[in-house]
Structures are given as structure tokens and as C-alpha cells.
Design an enzyme around this catalytic site. Structure first.
Site, PDB file in Angstrom:
ATOM      1  N   LYS A 200       0.836  -1.202   0.000  1.00  0.00           N
ATOM      2  CA  LYS A 200       0.000   0.000   0.000  1.00  0.00           C
ATOM      3  C   LYS A 200       0.873   1.254   0.000  1.00  0.00           C
ATOM      4  O   LYS A 200       0.671   2.170  -0.773  1.00  0.00           O
ATOM      5  CB  LYS A 200      -0.926  -0.027   1.219  1.00  0.00           C
ATOM      6  N   GLU A 206      10.639  -4.570   4.155  1.00  0.00           N
ATOM      7  CA  GLU A 206      10.699  -5.996   3.785  1.00  0.00           C
ATOM      8  C   GLU A 206      10.354  -6.184   2.307  1.00  0.00           C
ATOM      9  O   GLU A 206      11.044  -6.884   1.559  1.00  0.00           O
ATOM     10  CB  GLU A 206       9.695  -6.813   4.623  1.00  0.00           C
ATOM     11  N   GLY A 259      -4.789  -1.656   4.920  1.00  0.00           N
ATOM     12  CA  GLY A 259      -4.012  -2.793   4.412  1.00  0.00           C
ATOM     13  C   GLY A 259      -4.650  -4.128   4.741  1.00  0.00           C
ATOM     14  O   GLY A 259      -4.785  -5.006   3.879  1.00  0.00           O
ATOM     15  N   ARG A 260      -5.068  -4.313   5.980  1.00  0.00           N
ATOM     16  CA  ARG A 260      -5.612  -5.617   6.392  1.00  0.00           C
ATOM     17  C   ARG A 260      -7.040  -5.837   5.885  1.00  0.00           C
ATOM     18  O   ARG A 260      -7.632  -6.879   6.130  1.00  0.00           O
ATOM     19  CB  ARG A 260      -5.521  -5.769   7.912  1.00  0.00           C
ATOM     20  N   GLU A 345      -4.384  -6.251  15.025  1.00  0.00           N
ATOM     21  CA  GLU A 345      -3.894  -4.946  14.559  1.00  0.00           C
ATOM     22  C   GLU A 345      -5.036  -3.925  14.606  1.00  0.00           C
ATOM     23  O   GLU A 345      -4.803  -2.732  14.811  1.00  0.00           O
ATOM     24  CB  GLU A 345      -3.320  -5.053  13.131  1.00  0.00           C
ATOM     25  N   HIS A 376      -4.231 -32.995  18.092  1.00  0.00           N
ATOM     26  CA  HIS A 376      -3.064 -33.798  18.464  1.00  0.00           C
ATOM     27  C   HIS A 376      -1.899 -32.921  18.895  1.00  0.00           C
ATOM     28  O   HIS A 376      -0.750 -33.369  18.911  1.00  0.00           O
ATOM     29  CB  HIS A 376      -2.680 -34.710  17.296  1.00  0.00           C
ATOM     30  N   LYS A 505       9.666  -0.527  13.839  1.00  0.00           N
ATOM     31  CA  LYS A 505      10.230  -0.200  12.518  1.00  0.00           C
ATOM     32  C   LYS A 505      11.323   0.850  12.672  1.00  0.00           C
ATOM     33  O   LYS A 505      12.408   0.735  12.090  1.00  0.00           O
ATOM     34  CB  LYS A 505       9.141   0.366  11.606  1.00  0.00           C
TER      35      LYS A 505
END
Ligand code: F6P
Length: 541
Positions: A200, A206, A259-260, A345, A376, A505
Site C-alpha cells: 500500500k 521488507e 491494508g488488512r 492490529e 493432536h 520499525k
């Protein structure tokens, strides 16, 4: 508001000793009363401690919090993201063809439809082979480079809709750890691979770092033609231009899409490449159907509202700190991770919209894994541990493998068994009888009775749907989006900003020179000690 919270807390205090199974004994029709359905999606919340009084109290709380107004504000495009001074209008990305949604007096729908058609045109051309690679080959693979909201949604949806894939293979790279992109690109051919750089902001370290690595990989065989294999998805189109990606391969979206919450637009491009236009549109329709339901259904029958109120009940009234998402649907394996970002978030906030400290706990810790695998691994704690974890099961009536229907039956039986076991438990009397039947006697019998007892009374909800189709996936995601919104509205927080990710950041940026051999004695001794331990002699690099 305090009086409504206090009323619920008092009610819980008075009724906390009543077991959920007792509620079923008292009301054999409890399932009918404590379940709701929208467009084939069923929410069963009868296996919680909610009774009519608690539910009425929760609905009153939602009303007093002005939930109906908050919902109208969001869909209308009001600037509800107050700290970033903009709307939260992801719902417009999936609105029907005739919808009109205005931001600052301008209808944004023509732009959204135009972008969707461009995406479909481009994806269609890649899928058909009409849009060719720099060497004239067909694109066989698409690598999406993005992180957080520019990764988790498409990753989750790509896996969820695997039976609908008939396009190029889709791969995802997110982590700045070079291992991620190395392992991804290892089996791929630069001549037939399309790279989508999804960010965005188009500034996330990254993503930009991985993009540079991918471009170098493309340039090996393709040289300057490498840029023909690049696509950008971003709100920052000034930056994509600087990256040398031509406008026809840039797909933009407005900054009022968080963004999410961005899967529904250009961030969904790799999903569209994999499943095609009709299936992608079906996913949007499922979400739009849930949007309509959220806006129009009575609160008592409203799935996102109910799920939000159940969340409030469990976290604020019962004091349960976490929430487990347990899809009995292997293709929803990434749903818990996706919901972690969506929920944590959005609602991991400590101040109200006005900036005052919140007076009660907000977003819970969200985690989970698909069943039956989780059974399990960590279900031991769910059944007999000291923490009570409200669980959320997801299960389809049928799978996509008719020839393996017997396996789907086993899956369903396991899902139903778990919610039943969590609720009913095993009493000491039953445990003693079981221990005795296994030959335990005397003090060993007492010890084994304790070990074989399950406290039960552990709440769960179940979402049941016909099959994990694109439409159903759209419903599920929108349901959770609106659940998060409902909880945030009641807590009076901003579910659409994320200031809490900034500090790390900034610090990473300031620590990079130190990691690369620089000196800064002002740092704390732990940081300096770890930097020393992690430093690599020049000869070893
Ligand atoms: O660090 C958090 C975050 O800002 C998320 O909110 C976002 O989804 C992610 O980073 C990626 O951001 P972008 O799409 O701008 O690269």
C-alpha cells in the site's frame, strides 16, 4: 455505559455456576434460540453460557454504544479513522454495480469498477497466455511480494480456493529473511515468472528489499527486459512510477482501504490470477451479501453483531484473554494468521477515539490451527488446562472431494465431538467409573479419577456452511471484519489505524548500522551484548 457493563458483570456473577450443559437440559430448543443464519451461513452460539438476560444486556450495550450509527457511518464513508482522518471503505470494493459511495462529495464507485475491470483484463490476459513474458513465453508462475495486509489475505484466499485454481501457480514471499525468497524462487524460471510487488505504501522495507532481490533475479537472464515481468499494487503511485513500472501494470487503490482490509481490490490480484474473474466476483458477492446482512438484520439475528457480542462477553465479562480459531477445513489453514492481523492490529488498542486510556480490556489474543491437527497438539490445554479458551469452529457440510466423503464425515464428527467435549467434559463420577473399568484400584483409582476428569463448561461457537466456495469465503471474511468492527465500536476505539507497529520499525532502522559493524555505546547492555554475539567476522560472510 458503565451501568450496562455493570449489569452484565452482575448477571455473570449470579449465573457463573450454571453449567452450559444445564442450559440445554432446561431448554431442549436452545439451539434454535441461540443460533442465527444468513445466506446459508449458520452461527451456532448455543454452546456458550449466554442466556436471554445476558444477550439482551449485550444488545442493549451495543445500542447504547451507538452501534447502528457507527455501522451507517462506516458504509457512508464518514472519516471514522480519526487519527488518519479518512474513511474505512473497504466495503465499497465489493459493493454492487449500482452502488453509489461518496468520499468528499465524489462517487468513488466508477473508479473502483474501472480498476476491477483493468485487473480482470490483465489477469485474464495472463491466464489465457495473451499477455506474454519478455521472451514470448506464457507466464506459468506468479510471485506476490508483500507483507501483512499485502500478503496474508491473498495467501489465505489462494489456499482456501485451491479447488478453483485454473490459472498460473501463485507463490508468496513476505519475510525479509532471505530464506523466504530464496526458497520461493529456487524452483522457478525467471523467463516465465511474473512478480507482483504489493505494498500500500510502497515503502515497507521488507517488501522493497525482497522486490530488489527479485528484480536482480529476473535481470540475470532478462537484462533490461526484466521490468516487463513486474506488476505493482499500491496506493502510492508516485513511488511505483519511480520504480520504473509502467502505469498499465500498476493497480492502485485509495488510502481509505486499510491494508488488512484490502483483499477485495488490487491486493487480491494474485487470487484473481489463480481463480479467474467469475470466481473472484463470487468472492466479492459473498462479502457484499454479508455487508447487506450486517447493515439490515436485526441485532438479535445479525451474525457479525452476535459474534462481536460473544467476543465482548468472553473477554470483558468472563475474563478470557484469548480466542482460538479452529477451522475444520484444511484449506482455511491460514485463516487464523489472517485473523490475527485483522483482529489484533485493528483492536489491539489502549486508548479510545478521544485519546483517553480505555477502562477495560480490548482485543483478545487470537490464535489457532486447523482441526483435526490441533487436536493432536494443543487441545489438551483446551480440555484440561487452567486457562479457559473460547473456541470458534468452522466446518463445511461437504468438501470438494466427493470420492473422499467418508473422510469429510470423519472431519465433521471430530469437529462436533470437540465442541461437545469442551462443553460436557467428564465428571469425576464418570472418570472414576472409567478408571475402575481400566483396572485402577485404591489410591491409584483416586489419582486416575483426577487425571481422567474434564471440567467441561468451556464455551465454543460453530460456523457451519455448505461448502468452502468463493462466495462462502467472502462471507466468512466479511463476517470477521464486521465482528472486529462491532467490538471496536463498543470499546470506542479506532479499529482502522496501527500506530503500535511504528516503534519497532524505527528502532530496526536505527539498529541496522550497529548490526553492520557500527558503534553506539549509548545502547543498553543487552542490545550491545546481543549485537556482539551476532556479529559475523568479515571472513565468514
Ligand atoms: O507494519 C504493519 C503494516 O503497516 C500493516 O498494517 C500493513 O498491512 C503492512 O504493514 C504492509 O504495509 P504495506 O502494504 O504498505 O507494505
Amino acid at each position: 455505559m458503565d451501568k450496562y457493563w455493570a449489569g452484565l458483570t452482575d448477571h455473570r456473577r449470579r449465573t457463573s455456576e450454571i453449567a452450559i450443559s444445564k442450559l440445554f437440559q432446561d431448554d431442549p430448543q436452545r439451539f434454535q434460540a441461540f443460533s442465527a443464519e444468513a445466506d446459508g451461513m449458520l452461527l451456532d452460539y448455543s454452546k456458550t453460557a449466554l442466556d436471554e438476560t445476558a444477550l439482551a444486556g449485550l444488545i442493549e450495550l451495543a445500542e447504547q454504544a451507538g452501534l447502528a450509527d457507527r455501522i451507517a457511518e462506516m458504509f457512508r464513508g464518514d472519516a471514522i479513522n480519526v487519527t488518519e482522518k479518512r474513511p474505512a471503505l473497504h466495503t465499497a470494493l465489493r459493493a454492487s454495480a449500482d452502488a453509489v459511495v461518496e468520499v468528499d462529495g465524489e462517487d468513488v464507485m466508477p473508479g473502483i469498477r474501472h480498476t476491477l475491470e483493468r485487473m480482470e483484463g490483465f489477469a485474464g490476459a495472463v491466464r489465457s497466455g495473451a499477455h506474454k513474458s519478455a521472451t514470448g513465453a506464457r507466464f506459468t508462475d506468479v510471485v506476490n511480494i508483500g507483507i501483512g495486509g499485502s500478503d496474508l489475505g491473498p495467501v489465505m484466499a489462494t489456499l482456501a480456493l485451491a479447488p478453483y485454481h485454473d490459472g498460473p501457480r501463485c507463490h508468496y514471499v513476505s519475510n525479509v529473511d532471505g530464506a523466504d525468497i530464496t526458497d520461493c524462487l529456487k524452483g522457478l524460471d525467471p523467463q516465465t515468472t511474473l512478480i507482483i510487488i504489493a505494498s500500500k505504501s510502497f515503502g515497507t522495507i521488507e517488501t522493497m528489499t525482497n522486490a530488489a532481490t527479485a528484480i536482480a533475479w529476473l535481470r540475470g537472464p532478462l537484462g533490461e527486459q526484466a521490468s516487463q515481468h513486474l506488476v505493482a499494487v499500491s496506493s502510492a503511485q508516485d513511488k511505483t512510477a519511480a520504480f520504473g513500472i509502467p502505469p498499465e501494470r500498476v493497480f492502485g487503490f485509495a488510502d481509505w482501504v486499510g491494508g488488512r482490509y484490502s483483499l477485495w481490490g488490487p491486493v487480491g490480484l494474485p487470487v484473481l490470477m489463480a481463480i479467474g474473474r467469475d470466481n473472484f466476483r463470487a468472492m466479492l458477492s459473498g462479502a457484499a451479501a454479508m455487508d447487506h446482512h450486517f447493515q439490515t438484520a436485526d441485532l438479535r439475528q445479525n451474525l457479525p453483531v452476535l459474534l462481536g457480542l460473544i467476543g465482548i462477553w468472553h473477554s470483558n465479562i468472563c475474563g478470557y484473554a484469548t480466542r482460538a480459531i479452529l477451522p475444520y477445513d484444511q484449506r482455511l489453514a491460514r485463516l487464523p494468521a489472517y485473523l490475527q492481523q485483522l483482529d489484533m492490529e485493528s483492536n489491539g488498542k489502549g486508548v479510545t477515539l478521544e485519546g483517553a486510556k480505555v477502562s477495560r480490556t480490548t482485543g483478545p489474543i487470537v490464535w489457532g490451527e486447523p482441526g483435526t491437527n490441533g487436536q493432536h497438539a494443543f487441545y489438551q490445554l483446551l480440555h484440561q488446562g487452567t486457562h479457559v479458551v473460547p473456541t470458534e469452529f468452522l466446518i463445511a457440510a461437504t468438501g470438494h472431494e466427493p470420492e473422499l466423503a467418508h473422510q469429510h464425515d470423519l472431519l465433521k464428527a471430530n469437529c462436533l465431538a470437540q465442541s461437545k467435549a469442551l462443553m460436557a467434559g467428564r465428571s469425576p463420577e464418570q472418570a472414576r467409573a472409567l478408571a475402575a473399568s481400566r483396572g485402577h484400584t485404591d489410591s491409584d483409582l483416586e489419582r486416575m479419577t483426577a487425571h481422567l476428569t474434564f471440567p467441561g463448561n468451556r464455551p465454543s461457537v460453530t460456523l457451519a456452511y455448505p461448502r468452502l466456495t468463493p462466495f462462502v469465503l467472502g462471507q466468512i471474511i466479511a463476517l470477521y471484519e464486521h465482528r472486529v468492527f462491532t467490538e471496536g465500536a463498543i470499546w470506542g476505539i479506532n479499529s482502522f489505524d496501527q500506530w503500535g507497529v511504528e516503534l519497532g520499525k524505527e528502532l530496526a532502522e536505527s539498529l541496522l548500522p550497529l548490526v553492520q559493524g557500527g558503534k553506539d555505546p549509548s545502547k543498553d547492555s543487552s542490545t550491545l551484548g546481543l549485537v556482539a554475539k551476532l556479529s559475523v567476522p568479515k571472513s565468514a560472510t
